[in-house]
Design an enzyme around this catalytic site. Structure first.
Site, PDB file in Angstrom:
ATOM      1  NE  ARG A 165     -80.034 -35.763 -27.711  1.00 29.26           N
ATOM      2  CZ  ARG A 165     -79.089 -35.316 -26.969  1.00 29.26           C
ATOM      3  NH1 ARG A 165     -77.593 -35.570 -27.174  1.00 29.26           N
ATOM      4  NH2 ARG A 165     -78.927 -34.517 -26.042  1.00 29.26           N
ATOM      5  CG  ASP A 174     -66.814 -31.365 -31.067  1.00 27.30           C
ATOM      6  OD1 ASP A 174     -67.104 -30.968 -29.991  1.00 27.30           O
ATOM      7  OD2 ASP A 174     -67.947 -32.085 -31.389  1.00 27.30           O
TER       8      ASP A 174
END
Length: 278
Positions: free
Chosen positions: A36, A147
């Protein structure tokens, strides 16, 4: 890099991510983490993941890189109408109950999507509530999406989705609540109509913060499929903070795999994965 230093950096990194985001990163997931973070490893010219960690902790890159690291490590799985039974309860029980409680004055429902990612959950809520209004129910509503990922919030604010992303929405509702992209650059996409976008606001928020800049009379909080990534202590702390933002009688909705996570003296289980504040 010698092994003790490598292990020290691994532990420092794991501790840092847990402290800042609540996300636990077990050692056995090192390969996933490296995958990632590969864009950042390449961007700074580091020699692999170990070299990247060395640059973070030894060469002063930490504060500059950390927001990008968090963004890449955050799981941003989101779908329209995901776990649809939750929206059924919202329509069948929560909205009518709010109308009865407030009568004869129309209520103003406050709903918080507390891990909104790129907005699919928040806009699903907006669609089902808009349909309630079309069916003749009388109320107002406002939706807040928050978020930790700034990149996801920017997507949510644009409210542009591919046809594949929108496919879980029934065809009639897609036609009613989305606008097809006409410019070549937006071929195969559609945008939520202004009627819905006007009802949804998005804001950056880290659930690990000690306080949240959110109203304390929220009717429904959705926090689904997030707590599973947290340790028990952080799960309890987040739930406790969220409960403080619910009005008495308000609802906390978590993922179906998270029902056992919610344990709070003010919360009573309404149904699997749905809890109500006493």
């Amino acid at each position: 890099m010698n092994q003790p230093l490598r292990h020290a950096h691994d532990q420092m990194f794991s501790d840092l991510i847990r402290t800042r985001t609540g996300i636990q990163l077990p050692v056995h997931r090192r390969q996933m983490i490296e995958s990632r973070l590969r864009p950042r490893i390449l961007a700074v010219g580091a020699k692999g993941f170990d070299g990247y960690l060395a640059q973070l902790f030894d060469n002063g890159l930490l504060e500059e890189e950390l927001p990008l690291v968090i963004d890449l490590l955050t799981t941003n799985k989101t779908d329209f109408y995901r776990e649809a039974t939750h929206f059924d309860v919202l329509v069948r029980e929560i909205v009518p109950e709010a109308i009865r409680r407030s009568a004869p004055i129309p209520p103003r429902l406050k709903i918080w999507s507390a891990a909104s990612s790129e907005g699919a959950e928040a806009y699903t809520i907006a669609i089902v509530l808009a349909e309630c209004l079309r069916a003749g129910k009388n109320f107002f509503y406002a939706i807040l999406g928050t978020d930790i990922s700034q990149r996801m919030l920017e997507r949510a604010q644009r409210a542009i989705y591919t046809k594949e992303q929108l496919s879980p929405i029934p065809a009639e509702l897609r036609a009613r609540y989305t606008m097809q992209g006409r410019a070549p650059a937006h071929a195969g996409t559609a945008r939520m109509v202004p009627e819905l976008r006007d009802r949804v606001q998005f804001m950056h928020l880290n659930l690990m913060d000690r306080t949240y800049p959110v109203d304390r009379d929220v009717d429904v909080i959705f926090l689904r499929n997030v707590l599973i990534y947290f340790g028990a202590e952080d799960q309890a702390s987040v739930v406790s903070r969220l409960v403080g933002h619910l009005r008495p009688g308000g609802y906390l909705i978590v993922g179906h795999s998270e029902s056992m996570v919610v344990s709070h003296p003010q919360m009573k289980q309404h149904s699997p994965s749905i809890f109500r504040k006493t």
